[in-house]
Design a protein around this motif. Sequence first.
Motif, PDB file in Angstrom:
ATOM      1  N   PHE A  88      25.132  69.616  35.571  1.00  0.00           N
ATOM      2  CA  PHE A  88      24.143  68.787  34.898  1.00  0.00           C
ATOM      3  C   PHE A  88      24.759  67.406  34.747  1.00  0.00           C
ATOM      4  CE2 PHE A  88      23.763  73.167  33.622  1.00  0.00           C
ATOM      5  CZ  PHE A  88      22.419  73.440  33.829  1.00  0.00           C
ATOM      6  N   ASN A  94      24.670  63.234  34.066  1.00  0.00           N
ATOM      7  CA  ASN A  94      23.997  62.147  33.375  1.00  0.00           C
ATOM      8  C   ASN A  94      24.557  60.845  33.920  1.00  0.00           C
ATOM      9  OD1 ASN A  94      22.266  60.845  31.703  1.00  0.00           O
ATOM     10  ND2 ASN A  94      23.347  61.320  29.820  1.00  0.00           N
ATOM     11  N   ASN A 105      17.547  59.171  35.607  1.00  0.00           N
ATOM     12  CA  ASN A 105      18.031  60.322  34.849  1.00  0.00           C
ATOM     13  C   ASN A 105      18.701  61.297  35.792  1.00  0.00           C
ATOM     14  OD1 ASN A 105      16.855  59.644  32.241  1.00  0.00           O
ATOM     15  ND2 ASN A 105      14.903  60.038  33.230  1.00  0.00           N
ATOM     16  N   GLY A 106      19.828  61.836  35.356  1.00  0.00           N
ATOM     17  CA  GLY A 106      20.481  62.884  36.118  1.00  0.00           C
ATOM     18  C   GLY A 106      19.708  64.179  36.002  1.00  0.00           C
ATOM     19  N   GLN A 107      19.752  64.958  37.054  1.00  0.00           N
ATOM     20  CA  GLN A 107      19.050  66.233  37.102  1.00  0.00           C
ATOM     21  C   GLN A 107      20.048  67.355  37.410  1.00  0.00           C
ATOM     22  OE1 GLN A 107      15.570  66.421  36.557  1.00  0.00           O
ATOM     23  NE2 GLN A 107      15.966  64.321  35.915  1.00  0.00           N
ATOM     24  N   MET A 108      19.576  68.585  37.365  1.00  0.00           N
ATOM     25  CA  MET A 108      20.428  69.733  37.634  1.00  0.00           C
ATOM     26  C   MET A 108      20.763  69.794  39.118  1.00  0.00           C
ATOM     27  SD  MET A 108      19.768  73.749  36.774  1.00  0.00           S
ATOM     28  CE  MET A 108      18.430  73.912  37.942  1.00  0.00           C
ATOM     29  N   ARG A 139      24.267  66.746  43.643  1.00  0.00           N
ATOM     30  CA  ARG A 139      24.008  66.018  42.404  1.00  0.00           C
ATOM     31  C   ARG A 139      22.691  65.301  42.603  1.00  0.00           C
ATOM     32  NH1 ARG A 139      29.046  62.487  41.041  1.00  0.00           N
ATOM     33  NH2 ARG A 139      27.948  61.147  42.462  1.00  0.00           N
ATOM     34  N   ASN A 140      21.788  65.398  41.647  1.00  0.00           N
ATOM     35  CA  ASN A 140      20.452  64.837  41.800  1.00  0.00           C
ATOM     36  C   ASN A 140      20.169  63.789  40.733  1.00  0.00           C
ATOM     37  OD1 ASN A 140      19.878  66.727  43.908  1.00  0.00           O
ATOM     38  ND2 ASN A 140      19.589  68.271  42.340  1.00  0.00           N
ATOM     39  N   GLU A 147      16.875  61.318  39.360  1.00  0.00           N
ATOM     40  CA  GLU A 147      15.442  61.008  39.416  1.00  0.00           C
ATOM     41  C   GLU A 147      15.246  59.617  38.831  1.00  0.00           C
ATOM     42  OE1 GLU A 147      12.007  63.812  38.225  1.00  0.00           O
ATOM     43  OE2 GLU A 147      12.460  62.607  36.454  1.00  0.00           O
ATOM     44  N   ASP A 200      13.509  60.706  44.052  1.00  0.00           N
ATOM     45  CA  ASP A 200      14.674  61.542  43.784  1.00  0.00           C
ATOM     46  C   ASP A 200      15.740  61.230  44.816  1.00  0.00           C
ATOM     47  OD1 ASP A 200      13.558  62.976  41.647  1.00  0.00           O
ATOM     48  OD2 ASP A 200      12.539  64.334  43.018  1.00  0.00           O
ATOM     49  N   LYS A 210      19.317  62.688  46.243  1.00  0.00           N
ATOM     50  CA  LYS A 210      20.177  63.868  46.257  1.00  0.00           C
ATOM     51  C   LYS A 210      21.503  63.480  46.891  1.00  0.00           C
ATOM     52  CE  LYS A 210      16.380  67.201  46.626  1.00  0.00           C
ATOM     53  NZ  LYS A 210      15.876  66.786  45.402  1.00  0.00           N
TER      54      LYS A 210
END
Length: 189
Positions: free
Chosen positions: A31, A33, A42-45, A70-71, A73, A86, A88
Amino acid sequence: MKSLVTLFILMATVGSAFAQSSFKPGAGLNFTNISGTLDDANGQMGWQAGASVELGNKFYVEPGIFYMTRNVESTSINDGVSSLSDAKFRGFRIPLSIGYNILGNTDSSFGFRVFGGGSAFILSSVSDGYAISDFNNPEWGVFAGVGADISIIFIDLSYQWSLTNVQKNIPGIDLGRTNGVFLTAGFRF
């Protein structure tokens, strides 16, 4: 003669370290950030899979390599119209940790560990029209965490602080640094 004795002692030390080792394949979630000034990112899962080797007994050293995603958005507003994109990031995370078994040791059926160290994230691909050359590669970080061992199963939870900004220079975007939580589980052999 002294050099032969020194060589023998070095070989015995290295041999005993490898005799007290565990191979640890694992997978998990991360996760991430972002600490930059871009308000709409925003960082994503993401996820990771790989392996490490725990060398030692009570005190140990654990090098590893994990393929991870690492994603991020982001939302941008142009002329009153918002668009969502997004990004990636895929690559290899190479952590090197030093740890201490508070309860148990490498050979125990149950153990509780604390660890910390440094890592490098080597970017292999990025989506959404960006080039790898737009980003710092490798990206360096430091981390600290805890782990539990139950029979042949391990669970590690760590927090990483990035030491490197994500991107080199993309006009209008400042992603800053990443901080993230890593949850990994797997088997000890």
